[in-house]
Write a protein that holds these residues in place. Structure first.
Motif, PDB file in Angstrom:
ATOM      1  N   ALA A 147       0.828  -1.207   0.000  1.00  0.00           N
ATOM      2  CA  ALA A 147       0.000   0.000   0.000  1.00  0.00           C
ATOM      3  C   ALA A 147       0.864   1.261   0.000  1.00  0.00           C
ATOM      4  O   ALA A 147       0.568   2.226  -0.718  1.00  0.00           O
ATOM      5  N   ASP A 148       1.941   1.251   0.808  1.00  0.00           N
ATOM      6  CA  ASP A 148       2.827   2.416   0.851  1.00  0.00           C
ATOM      7  C   ASP A 148       3.502   2.645  -0.496  1.00  0.00           C
ATOM      8  O   ASP A 148       3.620   3.783  -0.962  1.00  0.00           O
ATOM      9  N   LEU A 149       3.958   1.548  -1.113  1.00  0.00           N
ATOM     10  CA  LEU A 149       4.595   1.675  -2.426  1.00  0.00           C
ATOM     11  C   LEU A 149       3.619   2.219  -3.463  1.00  0.00           C
ATOM     12  O   LEU A 149       3.962   3.082  -4.273  1.00  0.00           O
ATOM     13  N   GLU A 150       2.397   1.704  -3.431  1.00  0.00           N
ATOM     14  CA  GLU A 150       1.398   2.163  -4.393  1.00  0.00           C
ATOM     15  C   GLU A 150       1.057   3.634  -4.179  1.00  0.00           C
ATOM     16  O   GLU A 150       0.987   4.418  -5.125  1.00  0.00           O
ATOM     17  N   SER A 151       0.861   4.017  -2.898  1.00  0.00           N
ATOM     18  CA  SER A 151       0.515   5.404  -2.597  1.00  0.00           C
ATOM     19  C   SER A 151       1.645   6.352  -2.986  1.00  0.00           C
ATOM     20  O   SER A 151       1.421   7.366  -3.650  1.00  0.00           O
ATOM     21  N   GLN A 152       2.868   6.004  -2.568  1.00  0.00           N
ATOM     22  CA  GLN A 152       4.001   6.883  -2.892  1.00  0.00           C
ATOM     23  C   GLN A 152       4.296   6.877  -4.374  1.00  0.00           C
ATOM     24  O   GLN A 152       4.711   7.888  -4.943  1.00  0.00           O
ATOM     25  N   GLY A 153       4.084   5.720  -5.018  1.00  0.00           N
ATOM     26  CA  GLY A 153       4.285   5.656  -6.464  1.00  0.00           C
ATOM     27  C   GLY A 153       3.338   6.576  -7.207  1.00  0.00           C
ATOM     28  O   GLY A 153       3.724   7.249  -8.164  1.00  0.00           O
ATOM     29  N   LYS A 154       2.072   6.605  -6.760  1.00  0.00           N
ATOM     30  CA  LYS A 154       1.100   7.495  -7.393  1.00  0.00           C
ATOM     31  C   LYS A 154       1.473   8.955  -7.171  1.00  0.00           C
ATOM     32  O   LYS A 154       1.345   9.791  -8.081  1.00  0.00           O
ATOM     33  N   ALA A 155       1.938   9.273  -5.946  1.00  0.00           N
ATOM     34  CA  ALA A 155       2.353  10.655  -5.665  1.00  0.00           C
ATOM     35  C   ALA A 155       3.538  11.058  -6.528  1.00  0.00           C
ATOM     36  O   ALA A 155       3.581  12.164  -7.084  1.00  0.00           O
TER      37      ALA A 155
END
Length: 324
Positions: A147-155
């Motif tokens: 989830a952190d990777l996905e969220s930061q990746g989107k940012a």
């Protein structure tokens, strides 16, 4: 867990590769740089969980081996007791034994036997409980990391797209400035040509007035009169010279402006080259991220079912469950 750590290891060089490309032209923004810190932190956390899992597996194996040895001893003891139960006074293999009631080294009390068995059982149950908690922690860490990777990746991707939009807008502005500057240069070149032609046109007129005035100096005797014609020719010569100087000054200013416009044009062209290279690098970085984030299509029916059921594709879940 190892798969997740390997994925993080694959993600970080890909991001670093994008940053190394982008760093060749500018400093990385805070959002993008934070993604490196997030991935690096996830890597450390996953590697720590992997090490903890290996340590727990070692403790489980140790408890398992201890249980196996205890069970083997108990099976042996049970066999001896069962054999003794089958003996009677008519059994052929009974005989006198020298001092069978002697103390044997290693004898323990029933309480010690019971405590040892209970210790092995409690230890195994404790390790199983700890393994269950560790497994839940591992699954939670993997889910949170994803989830952190996905969220930061989107940012980070949003920041990249925003930066790309700003670069494209700046490039269009520079191209418009280049067009305007080229038009100004062309207009200045036309002014230079016109001024140079005007200066050239003044020279025969000045020569003509000077020649007329000089020829009048050759009049003989009393005819060498400084009349109105002489004054008029002198005024004409001064006026033509002043007009020529004014044109030359204007030509000098126009050429100076032309040089400034040429320098400005070169600066704009350099900035256009930098912006074009930056846009190319931004697009290359986005393409790298797209390849990194592209979901692989399931190749087998099992993979398709796992994807539909949102199962762990890394294969670590059944291994952990079987081990713990």
């Amino acid at each position: 867990m190892t798969f997740a750590a390997s994925s993080a290891n694959f993600t970080l060089p890909s991001i670093d590769d994008g940053f190394s490309k982008r760093n060749s032209r500018r400093r990385v923004s805070g959002v993008e740089l934070f993604e490196v810190y997030v991935i690096d932190g996830i890597k450390r956390q996953l590697h720590q969980q992997v090490q903890t899992a290996f340590d727990q597996i070692a403790r489980l194996n140790e408890a398992k081996q201890q249980l196996i040895r205890d069970l083997q001893d108990k099976h042996t003891a049970f066999g001896i007791c069962e054999e003794n139960l089958q003996l009677n006074e008519f059994s052929p293999n009974i005989s006198y034994k020298p001092d069978p009631c002697r103390p044997i080294k290693g004898h323990i009390t029933p309480e010690e036997w019971h405590a040892f068995s209970k210790y092995n059982k409690d230890r195994a149950e404790k390790e199983i409980y700890e393994s269950t908690r560790l497994r839940e922690s591992i699954f939670h860490t993997m889910g949170q990391s994803s989830a952190d990777l996905e969220s930061q990746g989107k940012a980070s991707e949003y920041a990249l797209r925003k930066r790309l939009h700003e670069l494209e807008r700046a490039l269009k502005e520079l191209e418009w400035q280049k067009k305007q500057t080229e038009e100004e240069i062309l207009s200045n070149e036309n002014d230079i040509d016109r001024l140079e032609k005007s200066i050239r046109d003044k020279e025969p007129m000045i020569k003509l007035a000077m020649t007329r005035q000089e020829n009048r100096h050759s009049r003989p005797g009393m005819d060498l009169v400084r009349d109105e014609v002489s004054y008029g020719l002198c005024d004409e010569i001064q006026q033509l010279k002043a007009e020529k100087r004014a044109l030359e000054d204007q030509l000098k200013q126009t050429k100076h402006a032309w040089n400034i416009l040429q320098q400005q044009l070169h600066r704009i062209e350099d900035e256009i080259a930098v912006k074009s290279n930056s846009i190319m690098l931004e697009n290359r970085t986005l393409d790298t991220r797209r390849r990194l984030n592209t979901e692989i299509a399931p190749s087998t029916e099992t993979d398709r079912n796992q994807q539909l059921l949102n199962m762990d594709a890394s294969g670590i879940r059944p291994i952990l469950q079987a081990t713990f």
